[in-house]
Each structure stands twice: as C-alpha cells, then as structure tokens.
Design an enzyme around this catalytic site. Structure first.
Site, short mmCIF file in Angstrom:
data_model
loop_
_atom_site.label_atom_id
_atom_site.label_comp_id
_atom_site.label_asym_id
_atom_site.label_seq_id
_atom_site.Cartn_x
_atom_site.Cartn_y
_atom_site.Cartn_z
CB SER A 46 -0.95 -0.04 1.19
OG SER A 46 -1.99 0.89 1.04
CG ASP B 235 -7.00 -2.30 -3.29
OD1 ASP B 235 -7.67 -1.57 -2.55
OD2 ASP B 235 -5.78 -2.51 -3.13
CG HIS C 93 -5.98 -2.34 0.43
ND1 HIS C 93 -5.27 -1.69 -0.56
CD2 HIS C 93 -5.36 -2.01 1.60
CE1 HIS C 93 -4.29 -0.98 -0.01
NE2 HIS C 93 -4.32 -1.17 1.29
#
Length: 686
Positions: A538, A623, A658
């Site tokens: 991320s 995501d 995610h």
C-alpha cells in the site's frame, strides 16, 4: 489485445496517446484490460513454475507450525462468554457463546455452547470479509455485515439468536459498521459516498423497512464513524480528517433524539472522546492535541441537561514533548494509558485511588496493546504482547495490583525455541543526521556473517510498525534469512513529530530513512546489497517504488503489495475513492508547488532507463483503496524502460481487494509464493 494464456515472453502493454501512455489500463472490465492482466498472471505462473514443489513445501511447512484447531480466549459479557474456534481445514473461525460459569471462571462449556455465525458456510469457497459482529445489549440478536467481493462495500444482516432467523436489511453502499442503542431495537449504520467515504449516518429500528438519516458530513476530507462508549451509556459519532476532529454524542437510552456536538471543529485540532467514571462521577474524557502535538487527556463532568463545552475541559494527563499519548482505555476502577516513548509502546495504569504504574515486560523491542478491556466494571484487562522471536501472548493484568498472568500463548507446533533467535534494536543515521530505529531478528547461530536479509517498511499515516511474531517468517529465519523492519519517518513509532516529519513536504525523509537503514545494515556486516530483499504494501509500496528509482543498485529484489505507485495521477482525480481525504497526507497536486513535489518522487512518474532489481508486484482487482491499475501501469512502464534481464512479475488477484485473498489457507499460499520468489532470486539452495 488478445494474448495467450501462457506467453513465452513477458507481456508488453501497448502505449496509448497522451501524457499517460498506460491510462487505458484504467478501463475496468474492458476485455483488453482483463486480457493484459491475465497474460501477466500467466507470465508470473510460467516464470515461477519451477517452484511449484517448493511453494507446496513451504505451505505445508508453515501450516504445520500452526495449531489449526484452536479456541480463542472467551470474553465475558453479561450472562455469556463469547469466543471463536478455528478448525483444521476451515478458512475462517466460527463464532460461539456459552452461558457464563457461576464460579466466575472463563472456561468455555462446549456442551452448552451456541453457534452464532459460521463464515465458512457464508463464504461457500469465495471471498468473504466479516465487517461488524455486534451483539445487542440484551444478548438476543446479532448484527453483522459481509463483503463478498473485496471492494469493502457491505450488506447488513440481523440474526435472532433464539430462532436462528436471519433478516437481510435492505440498505446498500454500507461501510459495514453497525452500532446498537441500549433498547436493542435501534441500529446505527453508515453509508458510503461515490468516493467510498462513510459520510452519512442512519438510524434503523428493527421491524421497519426504512432507515432515517441522522447526520451527513459534506466535507470530502472527513470520515464518519459511530461507536458505543466504554461506559455503554453513550453513543459517539466521530468525524475526522487527517488533521482535524469533531465529536457528537447521544444518550444510548434515547436513540430517537439528535446527536449533540461536544466541540465544533477547528482546523488542526484533533480530539476523540469517551465516557466513564472518575472518582465515582460519570465523566467525559477527551484526548486532544490542543496543548501539543503528542496529545493530552482532559475530563469534564457529565451534567443532566447538556454536554460540556471546550471551556469546561480540565487537564488530567498533561502534554509531554517526549511521550505520545496514543490512546486511553477506561474501566470503572482504572484509566489505562497507551503511550509511545523511545520508539516503543508503553502501558501506564492509573487505578482509582492508587498510585500509577507502568507495565513491565521482558523484551527490548516488542509490540504491546490493550486487546480487551472486558466489561466496564471488570477489575482486569487483557494485553497482547509479542516480539520478533516471541509468539503472541495474551496477558491478564489486574488493574489494582499490576499483577500479570499469561492466559494464552500462540502455539508454535514442532521444534521451536525462542532463544534460538536473537532480536535486536539498531539505529541508522539518516542523511540529515536523524537516528532511525531498526528492528532485526535472525537465528542466533547465524550471527557474525553477512546474511540474506528481508527488509520491510511502511512509513505513512502515523502508523507504527511494532515488531510482531510470524509463524511463516520462521521459514525464512531457519534458512538463514534475517528479517528487519525500518521504522522510517512518516510512521508513528516515535510520536506525532516523527509522523509529521515524513508527510507532505517532508515525504522525502521516508525514502531517505529507508535507504539509510539499508546502508547501515550493509555497513554493519549484517547483509550485502546482493543479498538484500525489500518489501512494502500500500503506502509501503510507494516507499518501495520510490527507493527502487533512487537506488536500484542497493537491492537484489523487491516485493510490492497493492502498491500506491501512481500517486500523482490518483491525487489529481478527486472522483477516485479516498483522494480528497488524502490531501492532508500527500497534498493537493492542483497546487503547482505540490504537483512538482509529488511528481518528483512518484514511482510511476520516475521510472527511467536503468537496471532494476528483480521485482514481484501484487494487486487486487477489487481493491477500492489502491486501484489495480496502479500496479499494472507501473509494471507496464518498468517493462519498457528497465535495462536488465531481472524478473519482473505482476500477479493480480482477480477476486480480491486491498487485503488479498480472505481465507487463512489462501493467505498462507500467498506467503509461500512470495518466499519462493525470494529464494529463487537469492539463489538459495533448499
């Protein structure tokens, strides 16, 4: 763009017209885009096909260390004990309760237990994320929410625990939160806007078809959430941006009434609120940064007719320039402070009428937090404690005396000795002279010689990467690979100032710190550049992308999971989820100065003709936080610019978001793939 399912050469994405030649990859669900992603998946599978046996070995090895059938520690609440059980072969834990033993023990009675929810049945082999799991105050109903795609959009359900009947609530675009009022009939939940931001709070009474809007937050920077206070007597509506907070409150016995603002927002003033007892008086507690960036704790007595104003706040725990007040836990008999000092978490307990004390622990570098405050009138709480070489423990803490007892330690099956591994805290010197902490673990018998090293980093949002234990990581350590965490600026390990020194115009410090950590580990003889693998996910993927552009020769390989690498284009698009709320973290590139700053470090923008280390990139097609195309565009650009023959692999989980695949065994297989990539690139004979 027809591509074979098993290409004999790496897929080369076509370049479109305009300033961003790979923008066409943002056309979600278009056949050409899906063909490209599938071709990349096929290329990744082909390049790692020779590791199928190794990956299976690693998967079985990791799985063999985990107690697959296990019971969580039961938590007492009212007439029941609540707990979960994992069973061998199941991807998800089941949720249970049993009547509370009359002897006051917390031992589950399996003969009298009741199954509350089985996510394995609900998942039916597909993706599943359980959002809310909320028992009504009268213990008659369970409110829960499910995401079945990875997009973090939830459906809401209420289960009658006597009859087993399940009601699907007819509301869409929900964030998954569900909060009960004290009548056990009224639920509050939040709705997402077009940018995936929880912005409206609704009230729903069971048996009715409709829900009533009770609050709407128009400012795109602010997220909305609703929770019950520690006392169970108040409902708290929290509104927060990255830099500013506002709280509204409501008596949990009167859910039909409107919420009341405790302190109107003032830009730069962050605060959060709870409700409990202070010397026998019902009191509001406010954690605020009004007197300094490391926060202080204030109190104000509850009155019958109004909430206190900001002028009524009285100091209880003063601000400190060296100690960060991270959070506060309230019980009827004590206030527990979660602090950060010297880069480590500290728990300080202030029992009512007794001297304060700090919790003492055995390791020099560790992770520690309050896992369960139990019931408000409980005389004890539970702490979760672990280190790089010590499996997680749940410790009971008696609030009055400070006495600790280990209630449960996560088992490691097979041969395992924590003392066979050595955990260290090192300090690197950054380019500007700042001392940056590093947590390092390796096998004790491998000390003294340069070793392969897996270096992990994040460095954003003030998040603290405290050292944690990993069953899977033992497969690295036992093969001579060391593991380290670079606690770079932008995280929260050394308090609010550490966070602020790695955001906005100071973001370059995050990258400089990580490079300094890598150089320090090499200079100290812990590893060599040709043995160094780096990893982040991320915002940590942004870190990895940036340092690869800056110092590619410093690393042998990199792993970037759901990487935020297309920073400039994403932050220029306010219609994307989270963009507006992220201005406080990264800046608004509509401003020329900010545009130039972000463009100067954005990984996608700065790919150039040079040799790059071997790189594995993981993306989630569903995501909603970091769109799949960020990874896809970055890899496509790297393919056409890099001047080396090192592996460049993209794996897009087409059914995940995610957090990757949702099941625990699926997660282990993902780890096995990444570790296999590491072993392949490092040329380790296994």
């Amino acid at each position: 763009m027809p591509l074979s399912s098993a290409p004999i050469s790496a897929p080369i994405a076509r370049q479109g017209d305009g300033a961003d030649p790979y923008a066409w990859l943002q056309a979600r669900d278009e056949a050409e885009v899906l063909d490209y992603l599938k071709a990349e998946n096929a290329w990744q599978e082909q390049q790692l096909a020779d590791q199928a046996g190794l990956r299976e070995t690693l998967f079985q090895e990791i799985k063999a260390r985990i107690l697959e059938t296990d019971l969580s520690l039961p938590s007492p609440w009212g007439p029941y004990l609540y707990y979960t059980r994992t069973t061998a072969g199941d991807e998800y834990p089941r949720h249970y309760r049993c009547p509370r033993p009359v002897d006051g023990s917390h031992e589950a009675d399996e003969a009298r237990e009741q199954l509350l929810l089985d996510p394995n049945e609900l998942a039916d082999g597909g993706f599943l994320s359980l959002g809310a799991f909320s028992i009504s105050p009268d213990h008659q109903r369970l409110a829960y929410s499910l995401d079945t795609s990875g997009e973090e959009v939830y459906r809401l359900f209420v289960k009658d625990l006597d009859s087993g009947q399940i009601h699907s609530l007819p509301f869409e675009d929900c964030d998954g939160s569900m909060t009960w009022a004290n009548d056990s009939q009224t639920l509050f939940f939040a709705e997402l806007d077009d940018t995936h931001r929880p912005y409206k709070l609704y009230r729903h009474r069971l048996g009715e078809e409709a829900a009533h809007e009770v609050f709407c937050e128009p400012d795109g920077r602010f997220f909305l959430s609703c929770l019950r206070s520690s006392s169970e007597r108040q409902l708290i509506l929290q509104l927060g941006s990255k830099t500013t907070g506002e709280v509204w409150v409501l008596d949990a016995e009167q859910p039909q009434q409107p919420f009341t603002c405790l302190a109107p927002r003032v830009e730069g003033h962050e605060y959060d609120v709870d409700h409990g007892l202070l010397e026998g008086v019902w009191t509001w507690f406010i954690r605020s940064n009004q007197d300094g960036i490391n926060f202080a704790l204030y109190h104000a007595p509850q009155t019958d007719h109004s909430v206190p104003t900001r002028a009524d706040w009285q100091p209880l725990v003063a601000h400190s320039d060296t100690v960060m007040l991270d959070g506060v836990t309230f019980n009827a008999r004590a206030i527990t402070l979660s602090l950060r000092e010297g880069g480590l978490p500290v728990i300080e307990v202030r029992p009512q009428g007794l001297p304060a004390y700090r919790v003492q622990l055995p390791d020099a570098a560790y992770s520690l937090y309050v896992q369960d405050s139990l019931e408000f009138d409980s005389d004890r709480i539970r702490l979760r404690y672990q280190s790089l070489n010590r499996p997680a423990q749940v410790r009971q803490l008696l609030l009055d005396s400070g006495e600790q007892r280990v209630l449960k330690q996560t088992p490691v099956l097979g041969e395992f000795d924590a003392d066979a591994y050595v955990s260290q805290r090192l300090w690197a010197t950054a380019a500007d002279g700042t001392q940056v902490p590093i947590s390092l673990v390796m096998r004790r018998d491998r000390q003294g010689l340069p070793a392969p090293l897996y270096l992990y980093g994040y460095g954003a949002y003030g998040a603290s990467l405290d050292p944690w234990f990993s069953h899977a990581r033992l497969s690295l350590l036992d093969r001579g690979v060391a593991f380290a965490i670079a606690h770079v600026r932008g995280g929260g390990e050394l308090g609010e100032a550490w966070y602020r020194a790695g955001k906005q115009e100071h973001k370059h410090n995050t990258f400089d710190d990580f490079i300094a950590c890598a150089e320090h580990l090499i200079a100290q003889g812990v590893t060599r550049a040709e043995q160094l693998v780096i990893s982040g996910g991320s915002a940590g993927g942004l870190l990895i992308g940036a340092v690869l552009n800056q110092r590619p020769e410093l690393f042998k390989a990199a792993i970037a999971e759901v990487p935020f690498v297309d920073v400039l284009n994403t932050m220029l698009d306010p219609d994307l989820p989270l963009t507006v709320t992220e201005y406080d973290e990264w800046g608004n590139p509509q401003e020329p100065e900010v545009h130039a700053r972000i463009k100067g470090y954005a990984p996608y923008e700065n790919v150039r003709a040079q040799a790059y280390p071997a790189t594995l990139v993981i993306a989630g097609y569903n995501d909603s936080r970091v769109q799949y195309w960020e990874a896809a565009k970055w890899v496509a650009k790297l393919r056409t610019h890099k001047t080396d023959d090192n592996l460049l692999l993209l794996k897009t989980e087409l059914d995940a978001g995610h957090g990757g695949m949702s099941g625990r065994y699926q997660g282990l297989r993902d780890v096995a793939l990444e570790y296999g990539f590491v072993f392949k690139v490092l040329g380790l004979a296994l």
